[in-house]
Design an enzyme around this catalytic site. Structure first.
Site, PDB file in Angstrom:
ATOM      1  N   ASP A 323      64.728  45.110 -87.166  1.00 20.46           N
ATOM      2  CA  ASP A 323      63.368  44.432 -87.112  1.00 20.46           C
ATOM      3  C   ASP A 323      62.359  45.283 -88.009  1.00 20.46           C
ATOM      4  O   ASP A 323      62.601  46.395 -88.008  1.00 20.46           O
ATOM      5  CB  ASP A 323      62.938  44.309 -85.701  1.00 20.46           C
ATOM      6  N   GLU A 324      61.461  44.608 -88.407  1.00 22.81           N
ATOM      7  CA  GLU A 324      60.429  45.331 -88.999  1.00 22.81           C
ATOM      8  C   GLU A 324      60.700  46.172 -90.150  1.00 22.81           C
ATOM      9  O   GLU A 324      60.057  47.512 -90.189  1.00 22.81           O
ATOM     10  CB  GLU A 324      59.378  45.767 -88.017  1.00 22.81           C
ATOM     11  N   VAL A 325      61.534  45.925 -90.848  1.00 22.99           N
ATOM     12  CA  VAL A 325      61.881  46.947 -91.845  1.00 22.99           C
ATOM     13  C   VAL A 325      60.978  46.880 -92.976  1.00 22.99           C
ATOM     14  O   VAL A 325      60.631  46.035 -93.598  1.00 22.99           O
ATOM     15  CB  VAL A 325      63.265  46.461 -92.523  1.00 22.99           C
TER      16      VAL A 325
END
EC number: 3.2.1.52
Length: 834
Positions: A323-325
């Protein structure tokens, strides 16, 4: 005779239903039949356990003693005897894997389960029956229960990176989940702010990556201040916790946060990150927190880490996040760009997919399956074995199922328990305000959007407790978890058609809150309602038997405060505060006395409603009043509010003509300058409902306890255009300042009033409202009576400082004396008391 017999049967049936309700079982069983007699537990009762429960024998013995006060004699695989309590596996039962049947008769108690975990579920039901409020201690009513879960996956995640919880706390948390028939503990072990699991092949992950503070590779964050903070679990700790969980029917799914959220990893082993020329920030403002996809040796490192994980955790899934890379880092990295060119990729989502396909192969090499957050389905196909966790919303779960992936529904809007539970409480708000009723109302399977085959891919439901804001007050982790997890357990276990909020709330408040208390959980109780009308405050407790304490001087009530018993006669209702107390550790949020709504409506028609209300009794002094619209939930938040006007003696004071959607929770400000008790006040407004969907709301008028003088704010720090400095001039608590840079020694924020302001106390707040993030760690306030000469005031404590002016004050300055170790600083409106 048929009619009298039928009436008797109906009467007896109603008794059974009534008695069954009094057992207050959570989650609600599939089927329950009850008779009027009881089984009295012998003082030397025998608990006979199937051999498949041997690993749970100590746990069962201890919990039975706690619940009944009777020390049982436990036998493994012994033959059945009368007056015994028997747990027997029967894999031929036509029930789901975790189903059970429980029967209590005069001969004794028999629990039959399809599996060992089925027996443990039956055991939890037996404990709840023994601890129901209506049940005499030491007895079990004659009852027959057939029960099984709706979903095979009933999970809860705990983040131990932002805040570290020791192994005993984690074990307690697992105990509480087991008591609610949850079966997966998702252990979020790594993130930007701390790596919490010993990896023997990479010792610096815990030697360096488990700690933050001055001189550490990770800076302070989330309330840890300028102290060294952290901790980790040794591999022996992990094995102990895994065994503890398995004895209670709980599987542990570990999570490794990759390739983003990895500042702790990159801090410990910088060579795992990308070499770039310009720093890029993640959505949380973190830097250097992304694994390099182009370094081939990184996959060898991941192979070693995952191998050690599989040796510690027997569960079939390993969560590898995704997530949220901060993919902008890869856009600058030569090695990542080389992979993109070699593979013919046109965007970094394809590069992310490349990374995860390689990680999947490593995970599957060790006979495990990968799981990840819903972002990983972007950029290409994944292994059909991979399971998706839909956290960004129900629509992402629909997308996952339509693509053929096994899917867990974990939408932040319903199951993220780091969210605040009401507008006045601490916690995140980006997804929603999530109270217990909202959790209970969540339906994990969107039947109208998925085919029957696609619906079968929704394997379960899960909650999540991220720990950014769990550092204070004490035991806030428990407060945020329960009773919301109690509600989630029924969403996960009970039949959809049997769900009923009023019934659940009755079971919860009649017996189950006491069970939570007996488990040692410092849960959040439900607040009372305090209504001021005709010179009296009338308090409605949240449930029968609730104890409400109050304070008459504007302070937060404590257990030593007065107990509410009868209506309170007063003209000073604004100073009264109320709280429900269950015990010394469990209480509700504080509430104020409120006047009744000034207006309300409820329609499901396409129509324009024009409302005109005499609100004279709601205005009793000069000052600022706020008009707000409160809908019960999203399902009733349809319609447009327009043409809001306030009249004094039929003369227009203020009007707002622009339209606002009801779902935007409109709020309007009115200034009363010529109040007289002889005046009459009228509120006119219109609501247009443009569909046949439900539109309803209560309209409330609140007097502001604070002054709002005209002020100009400037700063040495540049602003984020989306959160400008001018937000500190509007006295709107929903808007605030974010700088575009970190703070340094010597930075300042200056509030200058147009005219000097008289005040008894001024509260100077930094950080995001209700969140301990981006506040001033090192600094103090200064204040000036003439706008030129400043006096030094209080130092900031957890982002807050107070000023007690001795004369009218002209200016206030926030002086920063050191970094807050955050990428930005946030500031809020002043709270200026009269």
């Amino acid at each position: 005779m048929r009619k009298p017999l039928l009436l008797i049967a109906i009467f007896l049936g109603s008794i059974n239903v009534f008695q069954a309700q009094k057992l207050d079982i959570i989650p609600k069983p599939v089927q329950i039949e009850q008779q009027g007699e009881v089984f009295r537990i012998p003082a030397s009762v025998r608990l006979i356990l199937d051999k498949k429960l041997q690993h749970s024998a100590d746990y069962i013995r201890g919990e039975f003693l706690k619940s009944t006060g009777i020390t049982p004699n436990v036998f493994i695989g012994a033959s059945q005897e009368k007056k015994s309590i028997v747990f027997l596996v029967d894999d031929t039962m036509e029930l789901p894997e975790e189903g059970y049947r429980l029967s209590v008769k005069k001969e004794g108690v028999l629990v039959k389960g399809k599996s060992a975990n089925g027996l443990l579920n039956g055991f939890q039901t037996l404990l709840q029956i023994c601890s129901a409020k209506a049940i005499e201690k030491g007895t079990i009513p004659f009852v027959t229960i057939e029960d099984y879960p709706r979903f095979e996956w009933r999970g809860m995640m705990l983040d131990v990176s932002r805040q570290f919880f020791d192994k005993e706390t984690v074990k307690n948390y697992i105990d509480w989940l087991s008591a609610h028939k949850m079966n997966v503990f998702h252990w979020h072990l790594t993130d930007d702010n701390g790596w919490r699991i010993e990896i023997k092949s990479m010792p610096d992950l815990t030697l360096k990556g488990a700690w933050r503070g001055p001189g550490e590779v990770i800076p302070p964050a989330y309330g840890s201040g300028n102290q060294r903070y952290g901790g980790f679990y040794t591999q022996e700790d992990i094995k102990e916790v895994v065994a503890h969980a398995l004895a209670r029917g709980i599987s542990i799914m570990p999570e490794i946060e990759i390739p983003g959220h990895s500042r702790a990893v990159i801090g410990a082993y910088p060579e795992l990150g990308c070499v770039i020329t310009h720093q890029t920030k993640s959505v949380q403002g973190e830097v250097d927190n992304v694994w390099c996809v182009g370094r081939e040796e990184n996959y060898q490192v991941l192979d070693g880490i995952i191998k050690e994980f599989t040796e510690l955790f027997p569960f079939e899934y390993i969560h590898v996040a995704g997530d949220e890379v901060n993919r902008a880092t890869w856009e600058q990295c030569p090695e990542c760009q080389a992979v993109m060119q070699d593979e013919g990729f046109t965007d970094t989502f394809q590069l992310q997919n490349y990374f995860f396909r390689r990680v999947e192969k490593i995970v599957e090499k060790y006979n495990r399956k990968a799981a990840g957050w819903n972002e990983i389905i972007k950029g290409g196909q994944l292994s059909p074995k991979t399971q998706i966790f839909a956290w960004q919303g129900v629509d992402y779960g629909i997308e996952s199922a339509k693509k053929g992936y096994s899917t867990i529904m974990i939408p932040g809007q319903y199951t993220y328990f780091d969210m605040a539970q009401s507008a006045s409480e601490r916690g995140h708000r980006w997804a929603a305000i999530i109270d217990t009723e909202r959790v209970y109302g969540f339906e994990p399977i969107p039947e109208n959007d998925l085919s029957l085959d696609e619906q079968k891919l929704i394997k379960g439901v899960q909650g999540a407790l991220w720990s950014e804001y769990l550092d204070r007050p004490e035991r806030f982790m428990e407060y945020q978890s329960y009773p919301r997890i109690s509600a989630l357990s029924e969403v996960a276990w009970s039949k959809k058609e049997d769900k009923d909020w009023d019934d659940f709330y009755s079971r919860l408040t009649n017996s189950h809150l006491q069970r939570l208390s007996d488990m040692g959980i410092a849960f959040r109780d439900f607040p009372p309602t305090a209504i001021y009308k005709n010179g009296n405050i009338t308090v409605i407790p949240p449930y029968e038997g609730a104890t409400v304490h109050y304070d008459a001087e504007g302070k937060e009530p404590t257990l030593e405060s007065l107990v509410y018993t009868i209506p309170i006669e007063t003209t000073d209702f604004e100073n009264y505060r109320f709280r429900t107390f269950f015990n010394a550790f469990s209480s509700s949020p504080m509430v104020k006395a409120e006047k009744p709504p000034v207006a309300q409506w409820n329609t499901s028609k396409v129509e324009i409603l024009k409302l005109s209300e005499n609100i004279s009794e709601h205005i009793d002094k000069n000052g600022i009043y706020y008009l707000s619209f409160h809908q019960k939930d999203e399902q009733t938040a349809h319609g447009v509010v327009r043409e809001i006007s306030l009249f004094e003696n039929d003369n227009l004071i203020t009007t707002y003509s622009e339209e606002q959607l009801l779902k935007s929770k409109p709020q309007r400000r009115f200034l009363i300058e010529k109040y007289s008790d002889k005046n009459t006040y009228r509120l006119d407004f219109a609501v247009e409902n443009m569909t046949e969907k439900a539109s309803s709301a209560e309209v409330k008028l609140h007097y502001s306890p604070y002054l709002e003088p005209e002020v100009k704010v400037t700063s040495s720090m540049s602003e984020n255009p989306r959160f400008p400095i001018s937000n500190l001039e509007d006295y709107n608590p929903d808007t605030y300042l974010r700088t575009d840079v970190p703070c340094e020694n010597g930075d300042w924020i200056l509030y200058t009033f147009t005219s000097p302001v008289s005040s008894s106390k001024i509260e100077v707040l930094t950080g995001i409202p209700n969140h301990p993030r981006f506040f001033v760690n090192d600094g103090h306030v200064e204040y000036s009576y003439n706008g030129v000469d400043f006096e030094k005031g209080e130092a900031f404590d957890y982002g807050i400082a107070y000023i007690y002016p001795k004369q009218p004050i002209k200016a206030i300055k926030i002086m920063i004396t050191g970094t807050n170790h955050e990428p930005i600083v946030a500031g809020q409106d002043l709270r200026i008391n009269p």
